[in-house]
Design a protein around this motif. Structure first.
Motif, PDB file in Angstrom:
ATOM      1  N   MET A 127      -1.398  -3.396  -4.184  1.00 63.31           N
ATOM      2  CA  MET A 127      -1.124  -2.301  -3.538  1.00 63.31           C
ATOM      3  C   MET A 127       0.407  -2.063  -3.155  1.00 63.31           C
ATOM      4  N   ALA A 128       1.132  -3.332  -3.017  1.00 62.97           N
ATOM      5  CA  ALA A 128       2.397  -3.096  -2.699  1.00 62.97           C
ATOM      6  C   ALA A 128       3.233  -4.230  -3.787  1.00 62.97           C
ATOM      7  N   ALA A 129       3.482  -3.515  -4.913  1.00 62.04           N
ATOM      8  CA  ALA A 129       3.657  -4.282  -6.245  1.00 62.04           C
ATOM      9  C   ALA A 129       5.218  -4.655  -6.429  1.00 62.04           C
ATOM     10  N   SER A 130       6.144  -3.739  -6.079  1.00 57.47           N
ATOM     11  CA  SER A 130       7.535  -3.791  -6.678  1.00 57.47           C
ATOM     12  C   SER A 130       8.241  -5.095  -6.093  1.00 57.47           C
ATOM     13  N   PRO A 131       9.025  -5.841  -6.930  1.00 61.54           N
ATOM     14  CA  PRO A 131       9.483  -5.621  -8.057  1.00 61.54           C
ATOM     15  C   PRO A 131       8.224  -6.207  -9.069  1.00 61.54           C
ATOM     16  N   GLY A 132       7.232  -6.816  -8.863  1.00 58.41           N
ATOM     17  CA  GLY A 132       6.137  -6.996  -9.827  1.00 58.41           C
ATOM     18  C   GLY A 132       5.998  -8.330  -9.941  1.00 58.41           C
ATOM     19  N   GLY A 133       6.534  -9.386  -9.431  1.00 58.44           N
ATOM     20  CA  GLY A 133       6.385 -10.676  -9.632  1.00 58.44           C
ATOM     21  C   GLY A 133       4.698 -11.250  -9.527  1.00 58.44           C
ATOM     22  N   LYS A 134       4.312 -10.669  -8.475  1.00 59.84           N
ATOM     23  CA  LYS A 134       2.891 -11.096  -8.271  1.00 59.84           C
ATOM     24  C   LYS A 134       1.882 -10.287  -9.479  1.00 59.84           C
ATOM     25  N   THR A 135       2.446  -9.092  -9.794  1.00 58.87           N
ATOM     26  CA  THR A 135       1.594  -8.510 -10.767  1.00 58.87           C
ATOM     27  C   THR A 135       1.648  -9.192 -12.000  1.00 58.87           C
ATOM     28  N   ASN A 151       1.039  -0.681  -7.869  1.00 62.75           N
ATOM     29  CA  ASN A 151       1.287   0.490  -6.914  1.00 62.75           C
ATOM     30  C   ASN A 151       2.366   0.241  -5.963  1.00 62.75           C
ATOM     31  N   ASP A 152       3.366   1.242  -5.832  1.00 61.33           N
ATOM     32  CA  ASP A 152       4.306   0.918  -4.630  1.00 61.33           C
ATOM     33  C   ASP A 152       4.638   2.127  -4.232  1.00 61.33           C
ATOM     34  N   SER A 153       5.032   2.327  -2.784  1.00 64.90           N
ATOM     35  CA  SER A 153       5.239   3.815  -2.419  1.00 64.90           C
ATOM     36  C   SER A 153       6.538   3.978  -2.390  1.00 64.90           C
ATOM     37  N   SER A 154       7.575   2.978  -2.717  1.00 68.09           N
ATOM     38  CA  SER A 154       8.956   3.201  -2.690  1.00 68.09           C
ATOM     39  C   SER A 154       9.554   3.646  -4.132  1.00 68.09           C
ATOM     40  N   GLU A 156      12.279   4.343  -5.332  1.00 64.20           N
ATOM     41  CA  GLU A 156      13.351   3.534  -5.728  1.00 64.20           C
ATOM     42  C   GLU A 156      13.177   2.443  -6.480  1.00 64.20           C
ATOM     43  N   ARG A 157      11.995   1.797  -6.078  1.00 61.45           N
ATOM     44  CA  ARG A 157      11.567   0.632  -6.711  1.00 61.45           C
ATOM     45  C   ARG A 157      10.745   0.375  -7.871  1.00 61.45           C
ATOM     46  N   LEU A 158      10.347   1.790  -8.359  1.00 61.53           N
ATOM     47  CA  LEU A 158       9.461   1.669  -9.414  1.00 61.53           C
ATOM     48  C   LEU A 158      10.212   1.453 -10.551  1.00 61.53           C
ATOM     49  N   PRO A 179       1.411   5.849  -1.306  1.00 63.02           N
ATOM     50  CA  PRO A 179       1.320   4.793  -0.207  1.00 63.02           C
ATOM     51  C   PRO A 179      -0.018   4.113  -0.159  1.00 63.02           C
ATOM     52  N   GLY A 180       0.052   2.832  -0.075  1.00 63.51           N
ATOM     53  CA  GLY A 180      -0.933   2.147  -0.215  1.00 63.51           C
ATOM     54  C   GLY A 180      -2.045   2.523   0.726  1.00 63.51           C
ATOM     55  N   GLU A 181      -1.969   3.137   1.814  1.00 64.40           N
ATOM     56  CA  GLU A 181      -3.008   3.560   2.758  1.00 64.40           C
ATOM     57  C   GLU A 181      -3.816   4.547   2.101  1.00 64.40           C
ATOM     58  N   ARG A 182      -3.464   5.405   1.177  1.00 65.79           N
ATOM     59  CA  ARG A 182      -4.367   6.301   0.557  1.00 65.79           C
ATOM     60  C   ARG A 182      -5.489   5.829  -0.175  1.00 65.79           C
ATOM     61  N   LEU A 196      -2.612  -7.475  -1.254  1.00 66.65           N
ATOM     62  CA  LEU A 196      -1.931  -6.963  -0.332  1.00 66.65           C
ATOM     63  C   LEU A 196      -0.900  -7.833  -0.096  1.00 66.65           C
ATOM     64  N   ASP A 197       0.335  -7.741  -0.862  1.00 62.27           N
ATOM     65  CA  ASP A 197       1.573  -8.636  -0.617  1.00 62.27           C
ATOM     66  C   ASP A 197       2.371  -7.580   0.477  1.00 62.27           C
ATOM     67  N   ALA A 198       2.248  -7.877   1.431  1.00 66.70           N
ATOM     68  CA  ALA A 198       2.568  -6.644   2.439  1.00 66.70           C
ATOM     69  C   ALA A 198       3.984  -6.537   2.612  1.00 66.70           C
ATOM     70  N   GLN A 226       1.442  -2.638  12.496  1.00 67.92           N
ATOM     71  CA  GLN A 226       0.690  -1.512  12.495  1.00 67.92           C
ATOM     72  C   GLN A 226       0.311  -1.266  11.134  1.00 67.92           C
ATOM     73  N   ARG A 227       1.712  -1.217  10.380  1.00 72.80           N
ATOM     74  CA  ARG A 227       1.434  -0.754   8.801  1.00 72.80           C
ATOM     75  C   ARG A 227       0.643  -1.825   7.990  1.00 72.80           C
ATOM     76  N   GLN A 228       1.044  -3.069   8.473  1.00 76.50           N
ATOM     77  CA  GLN A 228       0.156  -3.966   7.650  1.00 76.50           C
ATOM     78  C   GLN A 228      -1.618  -4.036   7.841  1.00 76.50           C
TER      79      GLN A 228
HETATM   80  C1  LIG Z   1       7.008  -8.054  -0.166  1.00 72.92           C
HETATM   81  S1  LIG Z   1       7.301  -6.517  -1.118  1.00 72.92           S
HETATM   82  C2  LIG Z   1       6.417  -6.660  -2.803  1.00 72.92           C
HETATM   83  C3  LIG Z   1       6.718  -7.820  -3.634  1.00 72.92           C
HETATM   84  C4  LIG Z   1       6.012  -7.841  -4.863  1.00 72.92           C
HETATM   85  N1  LIG Z   1       4.516  -7.719  -4.523  1.00 72.92           N
HETATM   86  C5  LIG Z   1       6.284  -9.059  -5.777  1.00 72.92           C
HETATM   87  O1  LIG Z   1       5.549  -9.926  -5.799  1.00 72.92           O
HETATM   88  O2  LIG Z   1       7.286  -8.929  -6.519  1.00 72.92           O
HETATM   89  C6  LIG Z   1       6.592  -5.269  -0.280  1.00 72.92           C
HETATM   90  C7  LIG Z   1       6.549  -3.925  -1.091  1.00 72.92           C
HETATM   91  O3  LIG Z   1       5.849  -3.055  -0.168  1.00 72.92           O
HETATM   92  C8  LIG Z   1       6.223  -1.825  -0.566  1.00 72.92           C
HETATM   93  N2  LIG Z   1       5.670  -0.816   0.417  1.00 72.92           N
HETATM   94  C9  LIG Z   1       6.116  -0.603   1.647  1.00 72.92           C
HETATM   95  N3  LIG Z   1       5.137   0.283   2.293  1.00 72.92           N
HETATM   96  C10 LIG Z   1       4.379   0.330   1.510  1.00 72.92           C
HETATM   97  C11 LIG Z   1       3.224   1.141   1.397  1.00 72.92           C
HETATM   98  N4  LIG Z   1       2.804   2.019   2.849  1.00 72.92           N
HETATM   99  N5  LIG Z   1       2.358   1.493   0.433  1.00 72.92           N
HETATM  100  C12 LIG Z   1       2.615   0.742  -0.755  1.00 72.92           C
HETATM  101  N6  LIG Z   1       3.750  -0.015  -0.847  1.00 72.92           N
HETATM  102  C13 LIG Z   1       4.600  -0.312   0.180  1.00 72.92           C
HETATM  103  C14 LIG Z   1       7.711  -1.954  -0.831  1.00 72.92           C
HETATM  104  O4  LIG Z   1       8.379  -1.037  -1.343  1.00 72.92           O
HETATM  105  C15 LIG Z   1       7.646  -3.439  -1.280  1.00 72.92           C
HETATM  106  O5  LIG Z   1       8.391  -2.954  -2.730  1.00 72.92           O
END
Ligand SMILES: C[S@@+](CC[C@H](N)C(=O)[O-])C[C@H]1O[C@@H](n2cnc3c(N)ncnc32)[C@H](O)[C@@H]1O
Length: 501
Positions: A127-135, A151-154, A156-158, A179-182, A196-198, A226-228
């Protein structure tokens, strides 16, 4: 998550002091001493091997070449901490070609918590993948079968995410930017696994360049929590009953760890269980039972709290949840966006032609791989991407940032393997290779063209795979009249390549 304010060394020190003062009451006197001792030691960098490209034993050869002393990461069979090094792990051609990923050992835990049966083709949402280590780790653990949505909502980080994933070389991958919330409302009861690596406050007690520490206000921490919770509930809803979800943060703040799990248990009681993962660790590392102010529900203790002194890592938190009943809808199901431009898949006859050309020019038979991966070829401008067929079946025309791996590139002479294609499959190619004499390897890795030395048989294509005498793939070259033109992308070129015996 990127810090919202800059983290000067001063604020980093203050953040560490503040965090330490807060965490003191959470540990016994003995453990507290162990933690303080641990924090005096430097944190060893760590790397995780790419089983799509290398044989695990190769790490010992690199250790010899680059003067590394390695220690296995106790909870990740492909992970190694580099406790001494004569040569930095970030400055090798193996790193630049995606043979390994540099990642703090603690960050290798969450993906190791999933159970993936050997031949499964799971549908996974990161759900929150950038920069992609865990993917990259998910792709490795599933042997590039099934489908991983990164997926990542940011926005700039894609770009960083795309580069990391292309360097890793996975095919069964899609990148999306929502946004992961969707996802829970769009695709309820769909995924076999959700990670979810939040985004979190990064109170890991071991500041890293990628995870700096900074002072954090209570208001900010509340908003993060709250977002988590919202992301966790969305992920749970997107998970099918029986599927697993891993919730992870790189913070030790209980408000973002145990308290988030508690909030989800309260919101949707009876829909999931927190599972024990003791079998994944050499010694227990339980979550908190309570803080001085609050007692958590007993099953929260089954999560893992990696205090830095447990296994000499940064601080980290992870929990594996199993969905046992559907999550009731709060806001109803919503429709995902759909794009009007559909993907252009090659027809079977076109695909046969391309695969025949690969066999002829490079001696690479990709037919079996395409069958196992259930992949096809998608055309996008001058590139053919090896891409997962499952994407359209499950997600229709959901807009993607990228799908699959750029495998072939159009040239005046026809289709040739891309840099990413060579980095992943170059070793399996029977021909179309040029072996560099030892003295040319260093200039080549610096990005220079070199004199052309080819022993017969003459390659059938002008764009060739370049190797050294050890069989190391060193990217692609273009055969010109008297020289071999260097086609290494700039990001791969090394300023001071180490010489290998
Ligand atoms: C801890 S980092 C992820 C690190 C990544 N999993 C890795 O292992 O490389 C958290 C990510 O959540 C993204 N993020 C923040 N809010 C988000 C949301 N509402 N939905 C999806 N991604 C979100 C940020 O842009 C950030 O890239």
């Amino acid at each position: 998550m990127k810090p919202e304010r800059s983290s000067s060394p001063f604020s980093m020190e203050r953040a560490l002091e503040e965090a330490l003062a807060r965490f003191r009451p959470l540990l016994s006197a003995e453990e507290w001493q162990a933690l303080l001792e641990e924090l005096k030691r430097p944190l060893a960098p760590a790397l995780r091997l790419n089983p799509l490209k290398v044989n695990p034993a190769e790490v010992h050869m690199w250790a010899e070449w680059y003067g590394w002393r390695l220690q296995p990461v106790p909870f990740c069979p492909t992970g190694w901490q580099v406790v001494e090094s004569a040569y930095p792990v970030s400055q090798t051609i193996e790193h630049r070609l995606g043979y390994y990923y540099i990642q703090d050992a603690a960050s290798m835990l969450p993906v190791e918590l999933f159970d993936f049966p050997p031949d499964a083709r799971p549908l996974i949402l990161d759900m929150a993948a950038s920069p992609g280590g865990k993917t990259t780790h998910l792709v490795a653990r599933t042997n590039d079968r099934g489908l991983v949505i990164a997926n990542d909502s940011s926005h700039e980080r894609l770009t960083a995410l795309r580069l990391v994933l292309q360097t890793w070389g996975g095919i069964n991958l899609a990148i999306t930017g929502f946004p992961g919330e969707r996802w829970g409302g769009w695709y309820p009861e769909t995924f076999d696994a959700v990670l979810l690596d939040a985004p979190c406050s990064m109170q890991s007690l071991r500041p890293l360049e990628s995870h700096p520490m900074r002072p954090i206000s209570q208001g900010e921490q509340r908003r993060l929590a709250q977002r988590q919770v919202a992301l966790l509930l969305s992920g749970l809803r997107a998970l099918r009953v029986g599927g697993q979800m891993v919730y992870a943060t790189c913070t030790l703040a209980p408000e973002e760890d145990e308290a988030v799990l508690e909030a989800a248990l309260q919101r949707h009681p009876g829909t999931f269980e927190i599972e024990s993962v003791d079998d994944r660790l050499p010694a227990p590392a339980p979550a908190l039972e309570a803080t001085p102010e609050h007692r958590f529900p007993p099953q929260v203790r089954r999560a893992v709290r990696l205090w830095p002194h447990r296994f000499h890592t940064a601080g980290f938190f992870a929990a594996r949840l199993r969905k046992v009943a559907p999550v009731p809808s709060e806001s109803g199901m919503t429709s995902p966006p759909q794009t009007r431009t559909r993907l252009t898949w090659l027809r079977p006859s076109e695909m046969r032609e391309v695969l025949e050309a690969l066999k002829r020019d490079y001696g690479l038979d990709m037919q079996p791989l395409f069958e196992v991966q259930v992949a096809g070829l998608v055309r996008r401008e001058d590139y053919l991407y090896a891409a997962p067929r499952a994407f359209e079946a499950y997600f229709g025309a959901l807009p993607v940032v990228s799908l699959g791996l750029p495998l072939l590139e159009a040239t005046p002479e026809g289709w040739v393997l891309t840099h990413e294609g060579v980095a992943r499959f170059g070793r399996q190619c029977q021909h179309g290779r040029v072996i560099l004499p030892a003295e040319m390897v260093t200039p080549w890795l610096r990005g220079e063209d070199v004199p052309l030395v080819i022993r017969p048989p003459w390659p059938k294509t002008r764009v060739v795979i370049v190797t050294d005498v050890h069989g190391r793939v060193l990217g692609r070259g273009r055969v010109q009249r008297t020289q071999l033109k260097n086609l290494l992308p700039r990001r791969v070129v090394l300023q001071q390549p180490p010489s290998v015996p």
